[in-house]
Design a protein around this motif. Structure first.
Motif, PDB file in Angstrom:
ATOM      1  N   VAL A 132      10.348 -22.881 -46.978  1.00 14.17           N
ATOM      2  CA  VAL A 132       8.804 -23.031 -45.400  1.00 14.17           C
ATOM      3  C   VAL A 132      10.273 -24.593 -44.733  1.00 14.17           C
ATOM      4  N   VAL A 133      10.552 -24.765 -43.427  1.00 13.00           N
ATOM      5  CA  VAL A 133      10.970 -24.684 -42.286  1.00 13.00           C
ATOM      6  C   VAL A 133      10.532 -26.353 -41.926  1.00 13.00           C
ATOM      7  N   THR A 134      10.307 -27.199 -41.315  1.00 11.11           N
ATOM      8  CA  THR A 134       9.333 -27.955 -40.606  1.00 11.11           C
ATOM      9  C   THR A 134      10.530 -28.829 -39.713  1.00 11.11           C
ATOM     10  N   LEU A 135      10.013 -29.255 -38.986  1.00 12.61           N
ATOM     11  CA  LEU A 135       9.691 -29.429 -37.540  1.00 12.61           C
ATOM     12  C   LEU A 135       9.070 -30.799 -37.123  1.00 12.61           C
ATOM     13  N   PRO A 136       9.728 -32.216 -36.300  1.00 10.72           N
ATOM     14  CA  PRO A 136       8.648 -32.935 -36.252  1.00 10.72           C
ATOM     15  C   PRO A 136       8.036 -33.113 -34.994  1.00 10.72           C
ATOM     16  N   CYS A 137       7.556 -32.066 -34.406  1.00 15.00           N
ATOM     17  CA  CYS A 137       6.997 -31.807 -33.294  1.00 15.00           C
ATOM     18  C   CYS A 137       5.304 -31.820 -33.262  1.00 15.00           C
ATOM     19  N   ARG A 138       4.747 -32.418 -32.609  1.00 17.55           N
ATOM     20  CA  ARG A 138       3.627 -32.250 -32.106  1.00 17.55           C
ATOM     21  C   ARG A 138       2.783 -31.222 -32.027  1.00 17.55           C
ATOM     22  N   GLY A 139       1.119 -31.407 -32.940  1.00 17.83           N
ATOM     23  CA  GLY A 139       0.735 -30.436 -32.868  1.00 17.83           C
ATOM     24  C   GLY A 139       0.784 -29.457 -34.017  1.00 17.83           C
ATOM     25  N   THR A 140       0.357 -28.205 -33.807  1.00 18.88           N
ATOM     26  CA  THR A 140      -0.169 -27.219 -34.128  1.00 18.88           C
ATOM     27  C   THR A 140       1.023 -25.985 -33.970  1.00 18.88           C
ATOM     28  N   TYR A 141       1.964 -25.674 -35.154  1.00 21.15           N
ATOM     29  CA  TYR A 141       3.616 -24.394 -34.558  1.00 21.15           C
ATOM     30  C   TYR A 141       3.479 -23.699 -36.045  1.00 21.15           C
ATOM     31  N   VAL A 142       2.885 -22.387 -35.863  1.00 19.96           N
ATOM     32  CA  VAL A 142       3.445 -21.571 -37.218  1.00 19.96           C
ATOM     33  C   VAL A 142       3.868 -20.667 -36.901  1.00 19.96           C
ATOM     34  N   ARG A 143       5.158 -20.403 -37.181  1.00 17.89           N
ATOM     35  CA  ARG A 143       5.652 -18.982 -37.087  1.00 17.89           C
ATOM     36  C   ARG A 143       6.511 -18.493 -38.596  1.00 17.89           C
ATOM     37  N   GLN A 144       5.564 -17.499 -38.883  1.00 17.16           N
ATOM     38  CA  GLN A 144       6.835 -16.663 -39.749  1.00 17.16           C
ATOM     39  C   GLN A 144       8.032 -16.617 -39.380  1.00 17.16           C
ATOM     40  N   ILE A 145       8.862 -16.820 -39.749  1.00 11.94           N
ATOM     41  CA  ILE A 145      10.835 -16.558 -39.822  1.00 11.94           C
ATOM     42  C   ILE A 145      11.494 -15.715 -40.649  1.00 11.94           C
ATOM     43  N   GLY A 146      11.340 -14.198 -40.749  1.00  8.96           N
ATOM     44  CA  GLY A 146      12.469 -13.583 -41.194  1.00  8.96           C
ATOM     45  C   GLY A 146      11.646 -13.355 -42.620  1.00  8.96           C
ATOM     46  N   PRO A 147      12.069 -12.315 -43.593  1.00 11.06           N
ATOM     47  CA  PRO A 147      10.739 -11.974 -44.884  1.00 11.06           C
ATOM     48  C   PRO A 147      10.073 -12.511 -45.216  1.00 11.06           C
ATOM     49  N   HIS A 148      11.041 -13.729 -46.094  1.00 13.55           N
ATOM     50  CA  HIS A 148      10.729 -15.013 -46.586  1.00 13.55           C
ATOM     51  C   HIS A 148      10.635 -16.345 -46.131  1.00 13.55           C
ATOM     52  N   ALA A 149      10.474 -16.688 -44.764  1.00 12.68           N
ATOM     53  CA  ALA A 149      10.933 -18.390 -44.529  1.00 12.68           C
ATOM     54  C   ALA A 149       9.365 -18.751 -43.359  1.00 12.68           C
ATOM     55  N   LEU A 150       8.776 -19.094 -43.370  1.00 11.05           N
ATOM     56  CA  LEU A 150       7.895 -19.598 -42.585  1.00 11.05           C
ATOM     57  C   LEU A 150       8.673 -21.725 -42.186  1.00 11.05           C
ATOM     58  N   LEU A 151       7.652 -21.592 -40.846  1.00 14.26           N
ATOM     59  CA  LEU A 151       8.289 -22.277 -39.847  1.00 14.26           C
ATOM     60  C   LEU A 151       7.165 -23.120 -38.923  1.00 14.26           C
ATOM     61  N   VAL A 152       6.812 -24.405 -39.821  1.00 12.67           N
ATOM     62  CA  VAL A 152       5.859 -25.215 -39.305  1.00 12.67           C
ATOM     63  C   VAL A 152       6.301 -26.432 -38.209  1.00 12.67           C
ATOM     64  N   THR A 153       5.464 -27.434 -38.341  1.00 10.69           N
ATOM     65  CA  THR A 153       5.226 -29.114 -37.598  1.00 10.69           C
ATOM     66  C   THR A 153       4.655 -29.465 -39.249  1.00 10.69           C
ATOM     67  N   ASP A 154       5.623 -31.353 -39.111  1.00 11.38           N
ATOM     68  CA  ASP A 154       4.890 -31.608 -40.269  1.00 11.38           C
ATOM     69  C   ASP A 154       3.762 -32.127 -40.213  1.00 11.38           C
ATOM     70  N   GLU A 155       3.476 -32.117 -38.750  1.00 14.42           N
ATOM     71  CA  GLU A 155       2.104 -32.144 -39.040  1.00 14.42           C
ATOM     72  C   GLU A 155       0.799 -31.193 -39.605  1.00 14.42           C
ATOM     73  N   VAL A 156       1.073 -29.977 -39.557  1.00 16.92           N
ATOM     74  CA  VAL A 156       0.409 -28.803 -40.632  1.00 16.92           C
ATOM     75  C   VAL A 156       0.681 -29.951 -41.816  1.00 16.92           C
ATOM     76  N   ARG A 157       1.793 -29.217 -42.883  1.00 14.69           N
ATOM     77  CA  ARG A 157       2.661 -28.591 -42.947  1.00 14.69           C
ATOM     78  C   ARG A 157       1.500 -30.547 -44.455  1.00 14.69           C
ATOM     79  N   SER A 158       1.552 -31.628 -43.109  1.00 23.28           N
ATOM     80  CA  SER A 158       0.763 -32.929 -43.952  1.00 23.28           C
ATOM     81  C   SER A 158      -1.109 -32.741 -44.279  1.00 23.28           C
ATOM     82  N   ASP A 159      -1.230 -31.598 -42.849  1.00 21.82           N
ATOM     83  CA  ASP A 159      -3.308 -31.471 -43.314  1.00 21.82           C
ATOM     84  C   ASP A 159      -3.695 -29.939 -43.773  1.00 21.82           C
TER      85      ASP A 159
END
Length: 222
Positions: free
Chosen positions: A173-200
């Protein structure tokens, strides 16, 4: 976060491992460049940073800015693809081989590090007082979030949903300090989300639920 044998009553599968990259250096540099230089890339880029940086002290001319805007999505995509992978142990071993020439070692190290902001924007791009101030604030905020116990982590909190995603192939899981909701599967084994998504809890479970599913298989709940 792994044991060698099942532990009765422990909801964390004994053989489940997961890497959380919550301070991806190259991605942070690229996001800073985008905002500090006022780039507006025409791509599916993440939302603005939570901590909006000041304008870069080392300004570039409009021609350079236009070129940077055009190239930013490509280097971002390459950096995200690299962030989705774990370091190759064979490359790490090879980097220290005494038989390598300096050029060969540099090439191996470049494969380990992956694409960098300097590749596209020059070595001086992050040599900027505005970047150093922003990076220092981010490092301090990041350290403050790690003053909790492992049991309080989002992964322990949402372990049942996480385990289902892991069984579908999630390993990173890779996280970004960006606003709001942003969720993307990146490749077959990884997920990209914002810190806000991960904390909620609800948002993170929805993101984990989406991993490894085709559009018709994704859950309809928020």
């Amino acid at each position: 976060m792994r044991s060698t044998r099942p532990m009765p009553g422990n909801p964390w599968p004994h053989d489940m491992t997961l890497t959380v990259e919550d301070r991806p250096h190259t991605l942070l540099e690229l996001l800073w460049i985008r905002e500090a230089h006022g780039l507006d890339p025409a791509d599916d880029a993440p939302p603005p940073l939570v901590d909006r940086p000041a304008a870069a002290a080392r300004r570039v001319d409009e021609e350079t800015r236009a070129r940077w805007t055009e190239v930013w999505p490509r280097i971002w995509g390459d950096a995200v693809a690299h962030a989705a992978t774990d370091p190759d142990p064979a490359l790490l071993d090879r980097a220290f081989a005494t038989t390598l020439s300096p050029d060969e070692r540099e090439a191996v190290l470049a494969r380990i590090v992956g694409p960098t902001a300097r590749d596209a924007f020059g070595v001086e791009v992050s040599d900027d007082p505005a970047y150093r101030a922003w990076e220092r604030r981010g490092s301090e905020a990041h350290l403050a979030t790690h003053l909790t116990t492992l049991a309080d982590s989002p992964e322990r909190r949402d372990v049942a949903t996480l385990a289902d995603a892991w069984r579908r192939g999630l390993a990173r899981v890779v996280t970004l300090p960006c606003r709001g909701t942003y969720v993307r599967q990146i490749g077959p084994h990884a997920l990209l989300v914002t810190d806000e998504v991960r904390s909620d809890a609800a948002a993170y479970r929805a993101a984990l639920d989406s991993f490894g599913r085709g559009p018709s298989e994704r859950p309809s709940r928020a």
